[in-house]
Write a protein that holds these residues in place. Structure first.
Motif, PDB file in Angstrom:
ATOM      1  N   PRO A 440       0.831  -1.209   0.000  1.00 12.13           N
ATOM      2  CA  PRO A 440       0.000   0.000   0.000  1.00 12.13           C
ATOM      3  C   PRO A 440       0.864   1.257   0.000  1.00 12.13           C
ATOM      4  N   LEU A 441       0.573   2.152  -0.949  1.00  8.64           N
ATOM      5  CA  LEU A 441       1.334   3.397  -1.075  1.00  8.64           C
ATOM      6  C   LEU A 441       0.377   4.578  -0.909  1.00  8.64           C
ATOM      7  N   GLY A 442       0.137   5.364  -1.973  1.00  9.74           N
ATOM      8  CA  GLY A 442      -0.692   6.549  -1.854  1.00  9.74           C
ATOM      9  C   GLY A 442      -2.146   6.235  -1.542  1.00  9.74           C
ATOM     10  N   MET A 443      -2.802   7.155  -0.793  1.00  6.96           N
ATOM     11  CA  MET A 443      -4.189   6.948  -0.368  1.00  6.96           C
ATOM     12  C   MET A 443      -4.983   8.242  -0.513  1.00  6.96           C
ATOM     13  N   ALA A 444      -6.309   8.083  -0.662  1.00 11.55           N
ATOM     14  CA  ALA A 444      -7.221   9.230  -0.701  1.00 11.55           C
ATOM     15  C   ALA A 444      -8.626   8.738  -0.375  1.00 11.55           C
ATOM     16  N   PHE A 445      -9.422   9.607   0.264  1.00  9.13           N
ATOM     17  CA  PHE A 445     -10.823   9.302   0.535  1.00  9.13           C
ATOM     18  C   PHE A 445     -11.696   9.878  -0.573  1.00  9.13           C
ATOM     19  N   ASP A 446     -12.668   9.080  -1.040  1.00  8.80           N
ATOM     20  CA  ASP A 446     -13.610   9.608  -2.024  1.00  8.80           C
ATOM     21  C   ASP A 446     -14.810  10.231  -1.315  1.00  8.80           C
ATOM     22  N   ARG A 447     -15.779  10.649  -2.091  1.00  5.78           N
ATOM     23  CA  ARG A 447     -16.930  11.359  -1.535  1.00  5.78           C
ATOM     24  C   ARG A 447     -17.731  10.480  -0.573  1.00  5.78           C
ATOM     25  N   ASP A 494       0.810   6.896  -6.365  1.00  6.23           N
ATOM     26  CA  ASP A 494       0.003   7.824  -5.573  1.00  6.23           C
ATOM     27  C   ASP A 494      -1.207   8.235  -6.388  1.00  6.23           C
ATOM     28  N   LEU A 495      -2.219   8.763  -5.718  1.00  7.06           N
ATOM     29  CA  LEU A 495      -3.468   9.101  -6.405  1.00  7.06           C
ATOM     30  C   LEU A 495      -4.140  10.277  -5.730  1.00  7.06           C
ATOM     31  N   ASP A 496      -5.091  10.841  -6.444  1.00 10.03           N
ATOM     32  CA  ASP A 496      -6.005  11.822  -5.875  1.00 10.03           C
ATOM     33  C   ASP A 496      -7.292  11.779  -6.682  1.00 10.03           C
ATOM     34  N   ILE A 497      -8.337  12.382  -6.128  1.00  9.02           N
ATOM     35  CA  ILE A 497      -9.671  12.269  -6.720  1.00  9.02           C
ATOM     36  C   ILE A 497     -10.194  13.657  -7.044  1.00  9.02           C
ATOM     37  N   ALA A 498     -10.613  13.833  -8.292  1.00 11.43           N
ATOM     38  CA  ALA A 498     -11.122  15.118  -8.764  1.00 11.43           C
ATOM     39  C   ALA A 498     -12.569  15.307  -8.320  1.00 11.43           C
ATOM     40  N   PRO A 499     -13.089  16.530  -8.408  1.00 14.74           N
ATOM     41  CA  PRO A 499     -14.473  16.781  -7.991  1.00 14.74           C
ATOM     42  C   PRO A 499     -15.500  15.920  -8.713  1.00 14.74           C
ATOM     43  N   ASP A 500     -15.230  15.521  -9.971  1.00 13.77           N
ATOM     44  CA  ASP A 500     -16.190  14.694 -10.695  1.00 13.77           C
ATOM     45  C   ASP A 500     -16.036  13.207 -10.382  1.00 13.77           C
ATOM     46  N   GLY A 501     -15.166  12.853  -9.439  1.00 12.80           N
ATOM     47  CA  GLY A 501     -15.006  11.462  -9.026  1.00 12.80           C
ATOM     48  C   GLY A 501     -13.923  10.706  -9.768  1.00 12.80           C
ATOM     49  N   ASP A 711     -12.841  17.998   4.367  1.00 18.06           N
ATOM     50  CA  ASP A 711     -13.672  19.177   4.123  1.00 18.06           C
ATOM     51  C   ASP A 711     -13.192  19.939   2.895  1.00 18.06           C
ATOM     52  N   SER A 712     -11.877  19.974   2.686  1.00 21.83           N
ATOM     53  CA  SER A 712     -11.326  20.694   1.545  1.00 21.83           C
ATOM     54  C   SER A 712     -11.780  20.069   0.231  1.00 21.83           C
ATOM     55  N   TYR A 713     -11.882  18.755   0.197  1.00 22.39           N
ATOM     56  CA  TYR A 713     -12.263  18.060  -1.035  1.00 22.39           C
ATOM     57  C   TYR A 713     -13.779  17.975  -1.208  1.00 22.39           C
ATOM     58  N   TRP A 714     -14.486  17.623  -0.142  1.00 26.90           N
ATOM     59  CA  TRP A 714     -15.898  17.259  -0.303  1.00 26.90           C
ATOM     60  C   TRP A 714     -16.857  18.134   0.501  1.00 26.90           C
ATOM     61  N   GLY A 715     -16.330  19.180   1.157  1.00 27.84           N
ATOM     62  CA  GLY A 715     -17.184  20.063   1.932  1.00 27.84           C
ATOM     63  C   GLY A 715     -17.441  19.514   3.320  1.00 27.84           C
ATOM     64  N   LYS A 716     -17.954  20.362   4.191  1.00 31.90           N
ATOM     65  CA  LYS A 716     -18.223  19.946   5.558  1.00 31.90           C
ATOM     66  C   LYS A 716     -19.471  19.071   5.612  1.00 31.90           C
ATOM     67  N   PRO A 717     -19.447  18.027   6.436  1.00 30.10           N
ATOM     68  CA  PRO A 717     -20.642  17.178   6.557  1.00 30.10           C
ATOM     69  C   PRO A 717     -21.752  17.919   7.277  1.00 30.10           C
ATOM     70  N   SER A 718     -22.977  17.483   7.052  1.00 24.12           N
ATOM     71  CA  SER A 718     -24.120  18.144   7.686  1.00 24.12           C
ATOM     72  C   SER A 718     -24.171  17.878   9.174  1.00 24.12           C
ATOM     73  N   ASP A 719     -23.604  16.742   9.587  1.00 27.25           N
ATOM     74  CA  ASP A 719     -23.639  16.368  10.992  1.00 27.25           C
ATOM     75  C   ASP A 719     -22.213  16.233  11.498  1.00 27.25           C
ATOM     76  N   GLN A 720     -21.804  17.078  12.423  1.00 26.22           N
ATOM     77  CA  GLN A 720     -20.448  17.039  12.956  1.00 26.22           C
ATOM     78  C   GLN A 720     -20.378  16.300  14.279  1.00 26.22           C
TER      79      GLN A 720
END
Length: 726
Positions: A440-447, A494-501, A711-720
């Protein structure tokens, strides 16, 4: 989506350009990739076949005429089928000395059923094939289930079947000669043609194609090869070894029966020498074609290639008028030499590839910027990482990348192929979140909060919040016209995820594996690429080729472009994915003092960049001398090679335009000897390293204490609710 080959290189002198061109194109590079192809393994027998064709074409009048070729195909088809039958058994780790006898008995049975009993041709054909399957089943039952030795078992079967054939054929010889049973279907099998090709040769071609697909593309074929390679390992893998061996001998019997059927239709008689010695011809053919006597290695094409050589030798010597004993002697001599050369080639092919595979190229970097302590350079050496707080000290091996989720839990990959998760107020609780495998190398969370991971040696995989692992992609489109099949992902980095997924990820090299990635640094070629996976269509496409070890990937804050690092070039590029410059590549940061690894967003709109090592004058000079590096690889032990300095930890802060503004160092390398990643999260910077036994973190003065990557990628969640505190 268009493919970009490489960004515009920096300006250089004419002499530098000539040096770059000289080492960019290498005949050894082409030759090494050519020899590495699986279809190059039987190059010796293939060359021998071409030499025989050329010799007999030059010495025998009309040898390559259409009529002669058709006749030769007609004569060759049956021995080709019998050789393939022998090949299947030998690949499974056995041997079948009864193939000639089964061929003779089924040939006789087909004649009796059609000529004597008057059965319809389809019925006689099916019964002939069933008889062959039954005789093969006897061998398979004895060898597979009763554990009898294949050589002795099939030798006894050969003796018994040959005795049966001699006894029955003598009784019906006169009946065959006087029978007046005729059938156009029977005649078509024996003398018909399809598009000018004899019927039996068409059947052989179909068997070759189907056999190749069966052996190389089906689970049953893989099982045959696995059993031949190691019965013990195959059994431990859950393969039913006895059934596989039984099936291999049944398949051999069916192919021999098919050959016997065509031979019966062609000859309309059965002589006392029918099939006699064919087992030795078939055995010689498959060994000459490159099928291992030990099992586990070989193809249908190789069996057929060896059969062609044996046939050409026998047929050519007969056409030249040599006596029978001279023909056999010449055959034995040629085969002995060819097999000896082939065995020698098989043993040394890997060594030959290894000697020419590494092909260093010319690479000139600009002068290294100052890193002098106390200077006004943004790269000035300091001790800001020397007092980093350790997380998971001694509990993690090689945390190459680190990332945090919305619940402030810390994730990292390890050398064992695991994804670890640390949680609690001080990250004191460690658990195995998932077992992915690979590295396992680069990681990112999707929406949807799935953890997407680049796994070296496997591809790109995902882990759902409940720990379930799923595959994202493990291949991309192949580059047509390229010898090396680059469709499989070797080292997704390594990877990253764009706004369109869409997932943008780097593959560091297509020539080396995870365990030998450092060889790419010695070579210095553009062996890497940038790739995009679109979850909407499920397609994976290469978007930028010929990159020098592309590494860290980061989608910019505005989502309009993707930043990616070139480790050996010590720079960062920008690839535009939206806007008027979409599809273009430009330099984002140039002339770094070290080797760029991962890059990630910062809370102030800039970016954090990890330098896995620091440049040295000696290595920069070596990169301008490819011949020196080649001699080094060949003549010096690997632990004494000159490598990039990977013993200093450094993180560089870039502003939104790629300008370096500050750096954080561990110059002693005591805590973080090779920083490969960092993530900002709630005012802290978390640090990972390929060779580290810990994850570090340092407080960032003045950083936004509420900023998170999620939050930077997908915005703040409605429930914190439920957010943890550190």
């Amino acid at each position: 989506m268009s493919v970009v080959t490489s960004p515009t290189p920096p300006r250089s002198s004419s002499s530098d350009t000539l040096k770059a061109l000289r080492y960019r194109f290498s005949a050894k590079l082409f030759l090494s990739e050519l020899l590495a192809k699986n279809w190059m393994e039987p190059i010796v027998p293939f060359t021998l076949m071409l030499a025989l064709l050329g010799y007999f074409a030059a010495t025998v009048p009309g040898y390559l005429s259409v009529d002669n070729l058709q006749q030769m195909l007609n004569l060759f088809a049956e021995i080709g089928l019998v050789s393939i039958a022998m090949g299947f058994v030998m690949i499974s780790g056995g041997i079948d000395l009864s193939v000639g006898a089964i061929f003779a008995v089924t040939n006789l049975a087909a004649l009796i059923m059609f000529k004597i009993f008057g059965w319809p041709v389809p019925v006689a054909a099916v019964c002939t094939l069933l008889l062959g399957a039954g005789l093969g089943a006897v061998n398979g039952w004895l060898v597979g289930y009763l554990k009898a030795r294949p050589f002795l078992t099939t030798l006894v079967t050969l003796i018994i079947l040959r005795a049966v054939f001699d006894m029955v054929s003598g009784r019906y010889a006169t009946d065959f000669a006087t029978s007046d049973v005729e059938s156009p279907v029977w005649d078509f099998l024996g003398a018909g043609r399809i598009l000018g090709v004899p019927t039996n040769a068409v059947a052989l071609l179909l068997v070759i194609v189907i056999g190749h697909i069966y052996l190389s593309r089906s689970r049953w074929g893989w099982h045959i090869t696995a059993v031949g390679s190691s019965r013990k390992a195959a059994r431990h893998a859950g393969i039913r070894v006895e059934r596989v061996l039984f099936g291999a001998y049944v398949l051999s019997g069916v192919l021999c029966a098919l050959a016997g059927l065509f031979y019966a239709a062609r000859q309309n008689s059965a002589g006392s020498d029918t099939g006699q010695g064919w087992e030795m011809q078939a055995l010689t053919a498959v060994v000459l074609g490159g099928i291992s006597l030990a099992g586990g290695r070989g193809t249908v094409f190789r069996a057929c290639l060896g059969a062609i050589i044996v046939f050409l030798l026998i047929n050519g010597f007969v056409r030249l008028g040599l006596e029978g004993y001279l023909t056999l002697s010449a055959l034995g001599l040629v085969l002995l030499v060819a097999v000896g050369v082939d065995v020698k080639w098989a043993k040394n092919r890997g060594k030959a590839i290894q000697k020419i595979y590494v092909n260093p190229t010319w690479l000139k970097l600009p002068p290294t910027p100052s890193i002098a302590r106390g200077s006004d350079s943004p790269f000035a050496e300091n001790d800001r990482l020397s007092h980093a707080e350790p997380i998971g000290l001694g509990q993690v091996e090689g945390p190459e990348d680190v990332i945090l989720d919305r619940q402030d839990r810390l994730y990292t990959g390890t050398r064992e192929g695991w994804i670890l998760r640390f949680s609690g107020p001080k990250f004191e609780h460690r658990e195995i979140f998932a077992r992915i495998g690979g590295r396992p190398l680069g990681m990112a969370f999707d929406r949807e909060e799935n953890l997407i991971v680049c796994s070296g040696g496997m591809g790109v995989y995902g882990v759902r919040p409940d720990g379930e692992v799923f595959k994202v992609t493990d291949e991309t489109n192949r580059t047509w016209g390229k010898l090396n099949d680059d469709s499989r992902l070797r080292l997704a980095d390594d990877l990253d995820i764009a706004p369109d997924g869409k997932i943008y990820f780097s593959e560091a090299t297509i020539r080396y594996e995870m365990h030998s990635w450092d060889m790419d640094g010695i070579e210095g070629r553009g062996n890497g690429r940038m790739i995009c996976f679109d979850p909407a269509t499920g397609q994976t496409r290469t978007i930028i080729k010929n990159q020098r070890f592309p590494n860290g990937v980061c989608v910019t804050h505005d989502g309009q472009s993707v930043l990616y690092c070139s480790t050996w070039l010590c720079k960062v590029f920008r690839y535009w994915i939206a806007g008027p410059r979409k599809g273009q590549v430009e330099t984002f940061t140039d002339n770094l003092p070290g080797y760029a690894d991962n890059i990630n967003r910062a809370s102030d709109g800039g970016y954090w960049l990890a330098l896995a090592g620091i440049r040295s004058p000696a290595y920069d000079l070596a990169m301008r001398n490819p011949d020196f590096r080649l001699r080094m690889v060949k003549e010096i032990p690997r632990d004494e090679w000159l490598y990039p300095g990977l013993n200093n930890g450094c993180i560089v802060k870039l502003d939104a335009h790629g300008k370096p503004v500050e750096s954080l160092w561990d110059p002693s390398g005591a805590l973080h000897p090779a920083v490969t990643s960092m993530r900002e999260h709630r005012g802290w910077l978390y640090i990972g390293g390929l060779e580290n036994n810990r994850i570090g973190r340092v407080r960032l003065e003045g950083a936004d204490p509420d900023w998170t990557g999620q939050d930077s990628y997908w915005g703040k969640p409605s429930d914190q609710n439920g957010r943890g505190e550190n």
